[in-house]
Design a protein around this motif. Structure first.
Motif, mmCIF file in Angstrom:
data_model
loop_
_atom_site.group_PDB
_atom_site.id
_atom_site.type_symbol
_atom_site.label_atom_id
_atom_site.label_comp_id
_atom_site.label_asym_id
_atom_site.label_seq_id
_atom_site.Cartn_x
_atom_site.Cartn_y
_atom_site.Cartn_z
ATOM 1 N N VAL A 20 1.865 -12.811 -2.146
ATOM 2 C CA VAL A 20 2.485 -13.236 -0.895
ATOM 3 C C VAL A 20 2.626 -14.752 -0.982
ATOM 4 O O VAL A 20 1.654 -15.483 -0.852
ATOM 5 N N CYS A 46 6.284 5.689 -2.482
ATOM 6 C CA CYS A 46 4.899 5.325 -2.180
ATOM 7 C C CYS A 46 4.319 6.072 -0.982
ATOM 8 O O CYS A 46 3.135 5.899 -0.678
ATOM 9 N N THR A 47 5.142 6.810 -0.242
ATOM 10 C CA THR A 47 4.627 7.450 0.963
ATOM 11 C C THR A 47 4.814 8.965 0.945
ATOM 12 O O THR A 47 4.279 9.656 1.804
ATOM 13 N N GLU A 87 11.505 2.639 -3.081
ATOM 14 C CA GLU A 87 10.085 2.469 -3.432
ATOM 15 C C GLU A 87 9.196 2.873 -2.252
ATOM 16 O O GLU A 87 8.129 3.452 -2.437
ATOM 17 N N PHE A 88 9.620 2.541 -1.047
ATOM 18 C CA PHE A 88 8.860 2.976 0.136
ATOM 19 C C PHE A 88 8.781 4.500 0.183
ATOM 20 O O PHE A 88 7.739 5.063 0.529
ATOM 21 N N TYR A 126 13.761 0.071 -0.699
ATOM 22 C CA TYR A 126 13.759 1.169 0.277
ATOM 23 C C TYR A 126 13.292 2.457 -0.410
ATOM 24 O O TYR A 126 12.434 3.179 0.107
ATOM 25 N N PRO A 140 4.198 1.974 6.221
ATOM 26 C CA PRO A 140 3.181 1.102 5.630
ATOM 27 C C PRO A 140 3.756 -0.284 5.367
ATOM 28 O O PRO A 140 4.976 -0.455 5.340
ATOM 29 N N GLY A 141 2.896 -1.254 5.186
ATOM 30 C CA GLY A 141 3.362 -2.556 4.720
ATOM 31 C C GLY A 141 3.545 -2.492 3.214
ATOM 32 O O GLY A 141 2.759 -1.856 2.520
ATOM 33 N N TYR A 142 4.586 -3.137 2.726
ATOM 34 C CA TYR A 142 4.823 -3.152 1.275
ATOM 35 C C TYR A 142 3.723 -3.964 0.604
ATOM 36 O O TYR A 142 3.369 -5.045 1.066
ATOM 37 N N LEU A 143 3.183 -3.431 -0.487
ATOM 38 C CA LEU A 143 2.094 -4.139 -1.176
ATOM 39 C C LEU A 143 2.671 -5.127 -2.180
ATOM 40 O O LEU A 143 2.989 -4.761 -3.312
ATOM 41 N N LEU A 144 2.798 -6.355 -1.776
ATOM 42 C CA LEU A 144 3.279 -7.394 -2.682
ATOM 43 C C LEU A 144 2.146 -7.833 -3.607
ATOM 44 O O LEU A 144 1.000 -7.975 -3.172
ATOM 45 N N ALA A 145 2.467 -8.053 -4.869
ATOM 46 C CA ALA A 145 1.458 -8.562 -5.804
ATOM 47 C C ALA A 145 1.166 -10.033 -5.515
ATOM 48 O O ALA A 145 0.108 -10.549 -5.844
ATOM 49 N N GLU A 149 0.564 -7.181 7.409
ATOM 50 C CA GLU A 149 0.519 -6.555 6.085
ATOM 51 C C GLU A 149 0.300 -5.041 6.158
ATOM 52 O O GLU A 149 0.486 -4.336 5.166
ATOM 53 N N PHE A 150 -0.106 -4.540 7.333
ATOM 54 C CA PHE A 150 -0.386 -3.108 7.448
ATOM 55 C C PHE A 150 0.823 -2.304 7.921
ATOM 56 O O PHE A 150 0.706 -1.123 8.224
ATOM 57 N N ILE A 152 12.021 1.074 8.153
ATOM 58 C CA ILE A 152 11.780 0.851 6.719
ATOM 59 C C ILE A 152 12.630 -0.323 6.217
ATOM 60 O O ILE A 152 12.120 -1.203 5.508
#
Lengths: 282, 282
Positions: B203, B279-280, B275-276, B273, B196-201, B181-182, B243
């Motif tokens: 899993v 977010c970064t 969104e990554f 993609y 980063p790992g994508y933050l899923l609402a 997840e990281f 990514i």
């Protein structure tokens, strides 16, 4: 040796702004430690000295430095600490509340008269045993800095994104969830920002890294100036503050205790900030 | 239900390129599963069908989905698997070797005649019990995909950066260390890149996420075209591949088994993609 959240936070922040600290030490607190804080331009007017021994903590880390066990916690003079703000502090715009009993954090905030951005840290003990007091306290905060396991405990959600959404409903408009070596995530209602943890080739001593993150975060923001309303805060500044927080946390781990801050320079800080850019850009 | 590394890798890669798979199934393998793979344009010429039962795995995840326990592993027809490449596969430029016995991975690589970029995955069992065979195998690889605990085991280093330096001395010029997840870190001699790992609402099912990462990684690179020499590889393409790998791993977790890939579109992939990036970026 010298330690404690207030020490780490103010040392880290001192590379960006002039911090004014409030805290308590005993009559055993060494003059050379006072001198180190003074040499970094930290205002010590709010540092109380009372008869007795200074707070003391000792612990041992696992081989990979990812876990630690507390060997000793002696509250000493900290047990009866009631923070009193010097008059000169009360009009300052930025407030970072260290991890103490929530009602004391609330009292300190109430003494401030012109806040633009206020918040702080907490921990599992207050979350589980002082929950209502804590909720009443953070309801008044602009930001909360918290680690991932505590965010999950506070929200009752095991998923980080859902945990963050619940915490943003508790008051703070800005939430930073720290993930140790895996970096930190900044959450706001309109989106989030993910900062990686800096990959150190050697983690010498992680003690204080989370506090240095907090010091870099608030120190950078204080140096830039923030408007008092949520809507006017530039999200890009908050992102940069998270990176500067990560930078300060990473330096903290490079030597024992506060030693890295004896020689650190702003140029080294900015070099590492740029390294974060190089390592994350795509 | 349908599963297995080859399935996840090829499904993920199929959104970028036409994968040609090599594997073995028993006579119980369902036609609807063959149809799913075919519908995604996957070349099944190298998929052997032999009498007996297909490999079977079952496991249970912890509440936070970060740990899993294997309940059953039945090798079945996989136990005697000796991969034979169809003639039409041998001149392909990109090779991803799934996690099987290193000597078999080595045999497959030796059957290829025009490789530009070859590598694969391995696991703790081969690292601990087949170490010399594994070292001889990865010495010929361009890239290695491995998770963080396995990278530490393979290198004998508990620090990720030092572990990576040692592994880059074992042969591969490109190393991706997956951190669940990281996220993931791409290491090359000249520097590293942190995704980063994508933050899923939510899993829903992380099974296959690491394999989908691998499929997205190699699929994206195959779609772009890489020169055969290390020096000519554009590091920016490798970053984008990491990514896209993360994107495919994140989609995998959203539904049970391979179900997410039944409806996924390239537009959704590119949205994530981006969104990554959002977010970064700082």
């Amino acid at each position: 040796m010298l330690g404690g959240a207030c020490t780490y936070i103010s040392l880290a922040a001192s590379f960006f702004t002039k911090p004014h600290i409030v805290g308590v030490v005993g009559d055993d607190f060494a003059q050379e430690d006072v001198d180190l804080l003074s040499s970094r331009g930290i205002d010590l007017e709010g540092l109380e000295r009372v008869p007795g021994k200074t707070f003391f903590w000792a612990g041992v880390y696992s081989h990979d430095m990812n876990e630690r066990e507390t060997l000793t916690t002696e509250l000493n003079v900290f047990a009866d600490f009631k923070p009193k703000l010097p008059e000169s502090y009360r009009t300052k715009p930025y407030l970072l509340l260290g991890n103490i009993q929530p009602s004391l954090q609330k009292d300190v905030r109430a003494q401030m008269t012109g806040l633009h951005f206020a918040g702080g840290d907490t921990m599992n003990y207050w979350i589980s045993d002082y929950r209502n007091e804590l909720l009443a306290t953070i309801a008044e905060w602009d930001f909360l800095l918290i680690n991932d396991s505590e965010a999950k405990m506070l929200s009752g959600e095991s998923n980080l994104r859902r945990a963050a959404a619940k915490i943003l409903d508790m008051g703070p408009h800005t939430l930073v969830i720290k993930r140790g070596e895996f970096g930190a995530v900044l959450f706001r209602r309109k989106g989030h920002f993910m900062a990686p943890g800096y990959l150190l080739a050697e983690v010498f001593d992680p003690t204080g890294a989370g506090d240095c993150f907090a010091g870099g975060f608030i120190g950078y923001l204080a140096s830039r100036g923030l408007e008092p309303q949520d809507e006017k805060i530039d999200p890009a500044e908050l992102r940069r503050a998270v990176i500067y927080g990560s930078v300060m946390g990473s330096f903290c781990c490079e030597k024992f205790g506060v030693d890295r801050f004896r020689t650190l320079t702003r140029a080294e800080i900015d070099d590492r900030y740029n390294e974060f850019k190089t390592c994350t850009d795509f």
